[in-house]
Design a protein around this motif. Sequence first.
Motif, PDB file in Angstrom:
ATOM      1  N   GLU A  17      -3.632   0.012  -3.703  1.00 28.58           N
ATOM      2  CA  GLU A  17      -2.859  -0.091  -3.587  1.00 28.58           C
ATOM      3  C   GLU A  17      -1.090   0.338  -4.924  1.00 28.58           C
ATOM      4  N   ASN A  32       0.296  -1.213   0.099  1.00 30.17           N
ATOM      5  CA  ASN A  32       0.016   0.381  -0.220  1.00 30.17           C
ATOM      6  C   ASN A  32       0.989   1.616   0.207  1.00 30.17           C
ATOM      7  N   TRP A  33       0.177   2.033  -0.977  1.00 27.48           N
ATOM      8  CA  TRP A  33       1.291   3.418   0.156  1.00 27.48           C
ATOM      9  C   TRP A  33       0.740   4.246   0.925  1.00 27.48           C
ATOM     10  N   GLN A  74      -5.181  -5.697   2.865  1.00 31.40           N
ATOM     11  CA  GLN A  74      -4.954  -4.868   3.190  1.00 31.40           C
ATOM     12  C   GLN A  74      -4.614  -4.455   5.239  1.00 31.40           C
ATOM     13  N   GLY A  82      -0.223   5.250   4.645  1.00 31.10           N
ATOM     14  CA  GLY A  82      -1.280   6.431   4.427  1.00 31.10           C
ATOM     15  C   GLY A  82      -2.575   6.386   3.985  1.00 31.10           C
ATOM     16  N   GLU A 120      -2.665  -1.098  10.577  1.00 33.82           N
ATOM     17  CA  GLU A 120      -2.751   0.309  10.240  1.00 33.82           C
ATOM     18  C   GLU A 120      -2.088   0.879   8.972  1.00 33.82           C
ATOM     19  N   GLN A 121      -2.834   0.848   8.014  1.00 33.95           N
ATOM     20  CA  GLN A 121      -3.089   1.138   7.305  1.00 33.95           C
ATOM     21  C   GLN A 121      -4.071   2.251   6.851  1.00 33.95           C
ATOM     22  N   LYS A 122      -4.993   1.914   7.450  1.00 35.63           N
ATOM     23  CA  LYS A 122      -6.331   2.203   7.055  1.00 35.63           C
ATOM     24  C   LYS A 122      -6.334   3.864   7.332  1.00 35.63           C
ATOM     25  N   ARG A 178     -14.918   1.582   2.950  1.00 43.96           N
ATOM     26  CA  ARG A 178     -13.524   2.096   2.826  1.00 43.96           C
ATOM     27  C   ARG A 178     -13.145   2.439   2.157  1.00 43.96           C
ATOM     28  N   THR A 236      -5.482   3.782   1.527  1.00 43.69           N
ATOM     29  CA  THR A 236      -5.614   2.463   0.866  1.00 43.69           C
ATOM     30  C   THR A 236      -5.819   2.256  -0.233  1.00 43.69           C
TER      31      THR A 236
END
Lengths: 670, 55
Positions: free
Chosen positions: A36, A29-30, B47, A32, B50-52, A414, A34
């Motif tokens: 990809e 993930n980039w 996913q 910070g 913590e990146q949410k 999300r 959501t």
Amino acid sequence: MNIALAGNPNTGKTSLFNILTGSYEYVGNWTGVTVEKKVGVLKNKVGRLIDLPGIYSLNPLSRDEGVATQFLLSEDFSLILNIVDAAQIERNLYLTIQLLEYGRPMVIGLNMIDVAKSRGFQIDAKNLSKRLLGSPIVPIVARTGKGCDQLAANFQAMKERKVEPLFIDYGPELEQAVGTLIERLNHVELPSKRWMALQFFEGNSLVRELLQKHIASSELTALFEQTEQQVISGKTGIKNLQQHIRSVRGDVIRAILSDCLTRTKEVEYTFSETVDQIVTNKYLGIPIFLLFMFLIFKFTFDWVGTPLSDLLDAFFSGPLTEWLTQALVAVGASDFIQAVLLNGIVAGVGGVLVFVPQIFMLFFLISFIEDSGYMARVAMVMDKLMEMIGLNGKAFIPMIIGFGCNVPGVMAARTIEQPKERLLTIILTPLMSCSARLSVYSLFVGAFFTQHQALIVLSLYLLGIVVALGLAKIFSSTLLKQSSSMFVVELPPYRFPQWRTLMRSTWEKGKGFIRKAGTFIFGGSVVIWFLSYAGPGGLNVDMNNSYLAMIGGLIAPLFAPLGFGTWQAGAALLTGFLAKEVVVSTMNIIYVAPDLATLQGTMANFYSPLSAYSFMVFLLLYVPCLATVAVIKKETASARWTWFSIGYALMIAYLIALMIYWGGKFLGFQ
Amino acid sequence: MLINILLGVLIFGYAGWTLYRFVRKSKEGKCAGCSIKNSCKSACDAQLEEQKAPL
């Protein structure tokens, strides 16, 4: 060498990425967000390709869209590969121009050149390349891989080339301000200062954040406001700097295209555009959506699903039960074993399985609508309505997914950037009627509303939507006040779905239902049967004296005002919290019926059509199932909001069922 | 008699096991508890928590 792959959404970026790279070197993930992040090694081994998220402009609307800008600001790369949709070239060049202003070597893949030709677009690539700082332009068809080798052949040579940023004259006032800003940045090392200045004046928040590290925020604000005043004064129709910059760039693009693009034939509207004029029409959009839903339920219940269900039911209650009984007698099974198998498992599991044809029909039609491209239109049509209640069209997508199963619906929330909008969507998605609830409706409409099955089920689905929207309005103006956000959706062209894909996605969606019947419903049926078989008086008691009757009887008085205050209803609703299909199993077991028709006949002794409808409404709204509650807990990371989503649902279910029951009585319904 | 015990153990054993597994999986929430997890394109990619974006 690092190559950044940039382009608008839906331009075939992923196809191109897959063709150019052999394997993923990294998928994650980039930071910070959501989104990809994909990095792959180029097949000709000259470097790595980094896939940036699809965007229309470098000025981000949401945090997800800021990834590309953040990349340009902070990462090391030597070449930009820009993919441009030839059929939408005017819109696509807007991003190209911003990237050229940044001042890195660029190679352009002119994709969907076949589609563009069929629409009568003839693009002079040589001339266009000259106008875009000599960046090589290669016509490609990313879907088939045509032209992609020639495209890749340009990377090595282009990397060496030194390029100057593209210069566009934005008029004396803005140019002067850009000059001032660049001068203020004299002492700092930054990539492409002119580009940064322009992005700042366009309102790019990420660039502003970076500039604030070097220049005081108040000074930046003052410069921005002063420039904006100067630029817009005396110009009609221009309200802010962003609009001014857009319009200048638009003029540049049109000037370029007037040289490089010829239209060999005038195609007034494409097929998709013609259809969209009708289905996304301001007034017709929602009625057409409702009509589609009605047709879906007509297919599911009246035309295809129910006749098939009846056949399946005849098989379960006839040959299957007969064979099983004979086999059990032959091996000398006791009465107890016979009872658990026939009255527990066959009744409970079989009772749910007979609705498989309807569930599959529904999933088939949902897949059809998804694949045909209509789903994106639904979100767009709903956007207006959703805006009025404090959400936007994007929130409708998790809700539509919730029609299949609430769990992925909640998770799909999300994609919503605004935290409060996301929370709101999470707690309202469970009101969408999922496919598990469909089996309960099937049972009841077959018993009480034979003539109007589709209409009654449609009314329940709509009730779910209306209640969700109503509560969204209430919550967004009280508990969860927020600033509004924007919704951009790309409308893919309509197409007739491929049968293979349709079949596969129907099966993928529906097989979980069958698996659940073989596992959890099986276990649940055995336990429920045992509770109805045993009581304080021992085994094989009269069902009214069983443990199940005692448990159900505890809460039954609560439901009396809603029209279904029997212990059977109480027990069914309690077990329904685990999974809504179990309600059907429970009813099959407690009303001991050999087949669907008898069961529906027995139910007529306990429900009137009105109380049956009130029961369905209560079941639709009353509480999310266990799996959904767990996912709400995970997604909100808050026990308080999880309890809230259970509590408000129970209250609203009780209230609405009560209103429907007494309102119906008042109007003379039975 | 033997056949009855055998069938009884099989039926109740399997039933108990499925229930135990269901409740455990449902509590995990997410994809584990979802009936369409294999076909879901929306949210089931890997996913990290913590990146949410925080609520």
